[in-house]
Design an enzyme around this catalytic site. Structure first.
Site, PDB file in Angstrom:
ATOM      1  N   GLY A  10      40.833  27.570  36.509  1.00  0.00           N
ATOM      2  CA  GLY A  10      41.444  28.837  36.110  1.00  0.00           C
ATOM      3  C   GLY A  10      42.296  28.681  34.867  1.00  0.00           C
ATOM      4  CD  GLN A  11      43.243  33.462  31.942  1.00  0.00           C
ATOM      5  OE1 GLN A  11      43.401  33.727  30.752  1.00  0.00           O
ATOM      6  NE2 GLN A  11      43.468  34.352  32.893  1.00  0.00           N
ATOM      7  CB  ALA A  59      45.088  33.096  43.048  1.00  0.00           C
ATOM      8  CB  THR A  61      42.758  36.400  39.651  1.00  0.00           C
ATOM      9  OG1 THR A  61      41.507  35.845  39.207  1.00  0.00           O
ATOM     10  CG2 THR A  61      43.723  35.271  39.966  1.00  0.00           C
ATOM     11  CG  ASP A 101      52.636  42.194  37.671  1.00  0.00           C
ATOM     12  OD1 ASP A 101      51.921  41.187  37.533  1.00  0.00           O
ATOM     13  OD2 ASP A 101      52.252  43.335  37.391  1.00  0.00           O
ATOM     14  CE1 TYR A 124      45.626  38.998  42.836  1.00  0.00           C
ATOM     15  CE2 TYR A 124      47.199  40.614  42.023  1.00  0.00           C
ATOM     16  CZ  TYR A 124      46.700  39.327  42.045  1.00  0.00           C
ATOM     17  OH  TYR A 124      47.291  38.356  41.271  1.00  0.00           O
ATOM     18  CE  LYS A 128      49.159  35.898  44.102  1.00  0.00           C
ATOM     19  NZ  LYS A 128      48.657  34.492  44.009  1.00  0.00           N
TER      20      LYS A 128
END
Length: 290
Positions: A10-11, A59, A61, A101, A124, A128
């Site tokens: 992932g990023q 995760a 995402t 967020d 989502y 989280k």
């Protein structure tokens, strides 16, 4: 110290693999080596590696897809963190995890604080929040970094999508009433490594650059910076038109207010977080160089 890094493709995971390397022996299994959807496989891998630090950058995402693929989103965002936290508590291991967020209700215009009342608007966001609570209630030594609008020079993200579209489109309509701070994956990895090295006190921290913008403002900054570097685009900032969220319906409801107060992290680590504009310039420069 043995470090277990999950989500290396992932990023954030990609950047973490680079920044965490001075901390010790990094175990970073890919999907072929470890299926994170498989609870028994994860248990066996933990028993085999016996890490002293777990950094969970894995995760689900895909925000809109989570509305349909609920089982997968729940496992990755809630079940996996709960499993890692339970193991970390039992084995006296520190767990680092990343939140979103999207756990907040998105109302008002004031920045959210770590103590603000949560109220996710999407499945989502709910998953989280479930993951965060499972970690906090486990009693494990943990750091949870709640961040927003993640992007990088790699992977699929808003910055790269805007640049791709601006190479062929002459006009774009972009949402202008969702407000937050675009956060590069590299900054997340840098702060994570600093926090681990500084033995930051356990708990929840907001992690984002300073300042705020809309997706429309973010896009205009992307186009302007790209043009300054000589990137050939068929449109500029003036061709990005603001629209309300109501004009761009999605399966998952997005929060309008994603502002996050980062005072706690700055004061505890004795740092000054950079502006989102300066971080975009760095990330965009890295992407265009490659």
């Amino acid at each position: 110290m043995k470090v277990l890094l999950l989500g290396k493709t992932g990023q954030v995971g990609f950047e973490l693999q680079r920044t965490l390397s001075p901390l010790g022996n990094i175990n970073a299994p890919g999907r072929a080596e470890l299926d994170l959807m498989d609870e028994q496989a994860v248990a066996a891998y933990l028993a085999y590696v016996k890490p002293g630090l777990i950094v969970n950058a894995a995760a689900w995402t895909a925000v809109d897809a989570a509305e349909e693929q609920r089982v997968e989103a729940e496992r990755m965002n809630a079940g996996l963190p709960a499993q890692l936290a339970a193991w970390a508590k039992k084995e006296n291991c520190r767990l680092v995890h990343y939140s979103s967020d999207y756990v907040y209700p998105g109302t008002g215009e004031s920045p959210w604080q770590e103590t603000s009342t949560t109220g996710p608007l999407s499945h989502y966001g709910k998953t989280k929040l479930q993951g965060d609570r499972a970690i906090e209630q486990s009693g494990a030594d943990h750091l949870i970094f709640r961040t927003s609008w993640v992007y990088s020079a790699r992977g699929n993200n808003f910055m790269k999508t805007m640049l791709r579209l601006a190479e062929s489109k002459t006009e774009l309509n972009i949402v202008a009433d969702q407000i937050g701070a675009p956060t590069p994956a590299r900054l997340i990895a840098q702060i994570t490594t600093l926090a681990i090295h500084s033995q930051l006190s356990k708990g929840l921290y907001h992690l984002a650059p300073k300042g705020e913008t809309s997706w429309h403002g973010f896009a205009r900054e992307i186009f302007g910076l790209a043009q300054q570097t000589g990137k050939q685009l068929t449109m500029g900032p003036e061709n990005a038109h603001p629209i309300p969220t109501s004009d761009y319906p999605t399966p998952a409801t997005r929060p309008l207010n994603s502002r996050m107060d980062v005072t706690k992290l700055e004061q505890t680590l004795n740092i000054q977080l950079p502006t989102w504009q300066s971080q975009l310039a760095l990330t965009l420069g890295e992407y265009l160089e490659n």
